[in-house]
Design a protein around this motif. Structure first.
Motif, PDB file in Angstrom:
ATOM      1  N   ARG A   3     -51.211  15.881  -4.504  1.00  0.00           N
ATOM      2  CA  ARG A   3     -51.909  15.944  -3.222  1.00  0.00           C
ATOM      3  C   ARG A   3     -53.127  16.823  -3.457  1.00  0.00           C
ATOM      4  NH1 ARG A   3     -49.546  16.315   2.713  1.00  0.00           N
ATOM      5  NH2 ARG A   3     -49.217  14.158   2.099  1.00  0.00           N
ATOM      6  N   SER A   5     -57.092  18.035  -2.019  1.00  0.00           N
ATOM      7  CA  SER A   5     -58.151  18.103  -1.031  1.00  0.00           C
ATOM      8  C   SER A   5     -59.444  17.804  -1.777  1.00  0.00           C
ATOM      9  CB  SER A   5     -58.195  19.496  -0.395  1.00  0.00           C
ATOM     10  OG  SER A   5     -59.271  19.573   0.520  1.00  0.00           O
ATOM     11  N   VAL A  33     -54.389  10.637   3.257  1.00  0.00           N
ATOM     12  CA  VAL A  33     -53.482  11.169   4.265  1.00  0.00           C
ATOM     13  C   VAL A  33     -54.250  11.483   5.533  1.00  0.00           C
ATOM     14  CG1 VAL A  33     -51.851  13.027   4.803  1.00  0.00           C
ATOM     15  CG2 VAL A  33     -51.936  12.070   2.492  1.00  0.00           C
ATOM     16  N   LEU A  41     -57.803  14.516   2.436  1.00  0.00           N
ATOM     17  CA  LEU A  41     -56.552  14.902   1.798  1.00  0.00           C
ATOM     18  C   LEU A  41     -55.941  13.624   1.247  1.00  0.00           C
ATOM     19  CD1 LEU A  41     -54.859  17.433   1.331  1.00  0.00           C
ATOM     20  CD2 LEU A  41     -53.590  16.862   3.398  1.00  0.00           C
ATOM     21  N   ASP A  42     -55.855  13.540  -0.080  1.00  0.00           N
ATOM     22  CA  ASP A  42     -55.411  12.325  -0.753  1.00  0.00           C
ATOM     23  C   ASP A  42     -54.131  12.574  -1.533  1.00  0.00           C
ATOM     24  OD1 ASP A  42     -57.753  11.164   0.153  1.00  0.00           O
ATOM     25  OD2 ASP A  42     -58.781  11.302  -1.776  1.00  0.00           O
ATOM     26  N   ASP A  43     -53.218  11.610  -1.461  1.00  0.00           N
ATOM     27  CA  ASP A  43     -52.029  11.598  -2.312  1.00  0.00           C
ATOM     28  C   ASP A  43     -52.277  10.576  -3.410  1.00  0.00           C
ATOM     29  OD1 ASP A  43     -50.686  13.458  -0.794  1.00  0.00           O
ATOM     30  OD2 ASP A  43     -49.357  12.025   0.190  1.00  0.00           O
TER      31      ASP A  43
END
Length: 176
Positions: A3, A5, A33, A41-43
């Protein structure tokens, strides 16, 4: 699962992807996300060879200016599993294979990558924090906990899934 930012600007995700590739990681999926206030915010589901490669990957991402590695841990599934997990969980609740409580613990806990998902009595509710999500279900409360914060978007999704599950159980009961 990483995860991160990521600055919300053209080319930022490509920079992150290039860094992951340089460290030997293979990106299998990316899920945004939430985004806002200049960051997304990326998974990311990333395949790596082991702990040593993970430490190199973490170090490289932490060296990127303007990026933040929020969490690095097991993915708990493959890309696309979330939809299947939810469908199977709801079906198990509706056909009686799981109680509502157990089905919600498994479904919501898994979807939100919680390290713990348990029901408690309303009188024993712990205080909600960034790393603890508290959802009221009738006279009980589902408490989800993990090592990194739940976003507002994840809270909204969890509440929506809970409403759908409760409506489905109610509709099934009225048909019986």
């Amino acid at each position: 699962m990483l995860r991160c930012s990521v600055p919300d600007r053209p080319g930022a995700l490509a920079t992150l992807a290039g860094t992951i590739g340089e460290a030997g990681g293979d990106i299998q999926a990316v899920d945004v996300v939430e985004s806002g206030r200049g960051h997304a915010l990326d998974d990311l589901v990333v395949v790596i060879d082991g702990p040593q490669q993970l430490s190199v990957l973490v170090e490289k991402i932490q060296g990127l200016e303007g990026f933040e590695l929020v969490h690095a841990g097991p993915s708990r599934g493959h890309p696309g599993d979330a939809v299947t997990r939810l469908a199977v969980g709801l079906e198990a609740i509706l056909n009686g294979a799981m109680t509502l409580e157990h089905g919600l613990e498994a479904s919501l806990g898994g979807l939100l990558r919680a390290s713990q998902a348990t029901f408690v009595d309303a009188a024993d509710v712990p205080q909600a924090t960034g790393k603890r999500l508290v959802l009221a279900v009738d006279h009980r409360v589902l408490v989800l906990t993990r090592d990194y914060r739940f976003t507002d978007t994840e809270r909204e999704r969890a509440e929506a899934i809970l409403r759908v599950a409760l409506e489905a159980v109610s509709a099934r009961a009225s048909l019986a």
